[in-house]
Design a protein around this motif. Structure first.
Motif, PDB file in Angstrom:
ATOM      1  N   ILE A  96      31.485  30.788  51.907  1.00  6.34           N
ATOM      2  CA  ILE A  96      31.618  31.238  50.596  1.00  6.34           C
ATOM      3  C   ILE A  96      31.200  30.049  49.679  1.00  6.34           C
ATOM      4  N   PHE A  97      30.512  30.547  48.355  1.00  9.66           N
ATOM      5  CA  PHE A  97      30.181  29.362  47.657  1.00  9.66           C
ATOM      6  C   PHE A  97      31.381  29.256  46.496  1.00  9.66           C
ATOM      7  N   SER A  98      31.994  28.113  46.686  1.00  8.01           N
ATOM      8  CA  SER A  98      33.505  28.155  45.914  1.00  8.01           C
ATOM      9  C   SER A  98      33.349  27.959  44.116  1.00  8.01           C
ATOM     10  N   ASP A  99      32.165  27.269  43.867  1.00  2.00           N
ATOM     11  CA  ASP A  99      31.962  27.191  42.411  1.00  2.00           C
ATOM     12  C   ASP A  99      31.559  28.345  41.780  1.00  2.00           C
ATOM     13  N   LEU A 100      31.015  29.408  42.645  1.00  2.77           N
ATOM     14  CA  LEU A 100      30.593  30.604  42.058  1.00  2.77           C
ATOM     15  C   LEU A 100      31.609  31.596  42.011  1.00  2.77           C
ATOM     16  N   THR A 101      31.527  32.825  41.219  1.00  8.11           N
ATOM     17  CA  THR A 101      32.299  33.924  41.206  1.00  8.11           C
ATOM     18  C   THR A 101      32.122  34.590  42.328  1.00  8.11           C
ATOM     19  N   VAL A 102      33.132  35.528  42.644  1.00  5.01           N
ATOM     20  CA  VAL A 102      33.236  36.647  43.530  1.00  5.01           C
ATOM     21  C   VAL A 102      32.091  37.473  43.232  1.00  5.01           C
ATOM     22  N   GLU A 103      31.701  37.851  42.056  1.00  2.63           N
ATOM     23  CA  GLU A 103      30.576  38.707  41.762  1.00  2.63           C
ATOM     24  C   GLU A 103      29.135  37.873  42.163  1.00  2.63           C
ATOM     25  N   GLU A 104      29.153  36.550  41.870  1.00  3.25           N
ATOM     26  CA  GLU A 104      27.730  35.605  42.139  1.00  3.25           C
ATOM     27  C   GLU A 104      27.630  35.767  43.565  1.00  3.25           C
ATOM     28  N   LYS A 146      38.080  43.120  43.523  1.00  2.51           N
ATOM     29  CA  LYS A 146      37.672  43.867  42.289  1.00  2.51           C
ATOM     30  C   LYS A 146      38.629  43.424  41.398  1.00  2.51           C
ATOM     31  N   THR A 147      39.882  42.767  41.731  1.00  2.00           N
ATOM     32  CA  THR A 147      40.891  42.174  40.548  1.00  2.00           C
ATOM     33  C   THR A 147      40.044  41.036  40.209  1.00  2.00           C
ATOM     34  N   PHE A 148      39.594  40.276  41.124  1.00  2.00           N
ATOM     35  CA  PHE A 148      39.192  38.816  41.027  1.00  2.00           C
ATOM     36  C   PHE A 148      37.535  38.654  40.884  1.00  2.00           C
ATOM     37  N   TRP A 149      36.944  39.880  40.402  1.00  2.00           N
ATOM     38  CA  TRP A 149      35.350  39.951  40.232  1.00  2.00           C
ATOM     39  C   TRP A 149      34.771  38.766  39.602  1.00  2.00           C
ATOM     40  N   ARG A 150      35.567  38.384  38.301  1.00  2.00           N
ATOM     41  CA  ARG A 150      34.743  37.261  37.692  1.00  2.00           C
ATOM     42  C   ARG A 150      35.478  35.786  37.922  1.00  2.00           C
ATOM     43  N   ALA A 151      36.293  35.614  38.986  1.00  2.00           N
ATOM     44  CA  ALA A 151      37.087  34.498  39.300  1.00  2.00           C
ATOM     45  C   ALA A 151      36.113  33.692  39.926  1.00  2.00           C
ATOM     46  N   GLU A 152      36.396  32.354  40.037  1.00  2.00           N
ATOM     47  CA  GLU A 152      35.490  31.595  41.045  1.00  2.00           C
ATOM     48  C   GLU A 152      36.230  31.683  42.369  1.00  2.00           C
ATOM     49  N   ALA A 153      35.380  31.761  43.064  1.00  2.00           N
ATOM     50  CA  ALA A 153      35.699  32.072  44.631  1.00  2.00           C
ATOM     51  C   ALA A 153      36.639  30.774  45.055  1.00  2.00           C
TER      52      ALA A 153
END
Length: 240
Positions: free
Chosen positions: A91-99, A126-133
């Protein structure tokens, strides 16, 4: 076996000076879960990475969905319908879940109906959709890793140790999601060290040792024969 989704014939793969796969013959039936089992270091991860094209087979052949993919580059294998979930999650840690999910859906926008199914399988996404991965827990990162492969419908999913190091509740969530994926008609090749998960999910199994497949058959046959487990892997599933 009629119409397998994937066939490896006499596949040899080298990594640097090391000869890792030493003539792998492997058949993955269509529409089921095949467990790829064996002790650590016998070539299971190398097999998955050879199938997706991260490592190039030195010799032998790979056929996917009726097409020879032996020399096909990784992006073309992905476009042909192979999804890959690496052991290190990817996964891309610096990107959000959505990204992360948007990048995984290479053919176009995320499908709303498919995303609702993914959210039902993995509610924390869904809960952390906008959070950084990078801020997710280990179990949530693994959910995202699998969800990224599920962002588009694939013909075959290669999944490397999805339950490694996870708490029992998260393992149950993973198993349920993979069961749902199978119910949708997907074919899955799964490397798994948790034998309870292997027994619960697997339709067929192949056991590796020293870079070769040394046994292949029904998962139920392997799960019910402790002596066979001990002979092939040096352990009994009943103890795990």
């Amino acid at each position: 076996m009629s119409d397998p989704i994937l066939e490896l014939s006499a596949v040899h793969t080298d990594i640097a000076q090391y000869h890792i796969l030493q003539g792998v013959d492997l058949t993955v039936p269509r529409g089921g879960v095949t467990m790829l089992l064996g002790r650590n270091g016998v070539g299971k991860t190398t097999t998955l990475r050879t199938i997706i094209g991260h490592w190039q087979a030195r010799s032998g052949s790979l056929r996917f969905n009726g097409t020879d993919i032996t020399s096909m580059p990784t992006p073309a294998r992905a476009r042909a319908g192979i999804g890959f979930v690496p052991e290190d999650m990817g996964i891309f840690s610096d990107l959000t879940v959505e990204e992360n999910m948007i990048l995984a859906a290479a053919s176009g926008p995320l499908d709303p109906a498919r995303m609702q199914w993914i959210f039902r399988a993995f509610p924390p996404l869904k809960t952390f959709w906008r959070a950084e991965a990078g801020n997710l827990s280990g179990g949530q990162k693994q959910m995202l890793s699998i969800a990224r492969a599920m962002a588009e419908e694939r013909k075959l999913y290669l999944i490397d140790e999805p339950t490694k190091g996870l708490a029992p509740a998260i393992i149950s969530t993973m198993a349920s999601a993979l069961r749902d994926l199978k119910a949708k008609g997907a074919s899955i090749l799964l490397v798994e060290q948790n034998f309870a998960v292997a027994k619960a999910l697997g339709d067929t199994a192949a056991v590796m040792d020293d870079g070769r497949i040394v046994w292949a058959g029904e998962m139920a046959e392997l799960a019910s024969d402790a002596a066979l487990q001990d002979r092939l892997m040096g352990l009994s599933m009943e103890a795990h």
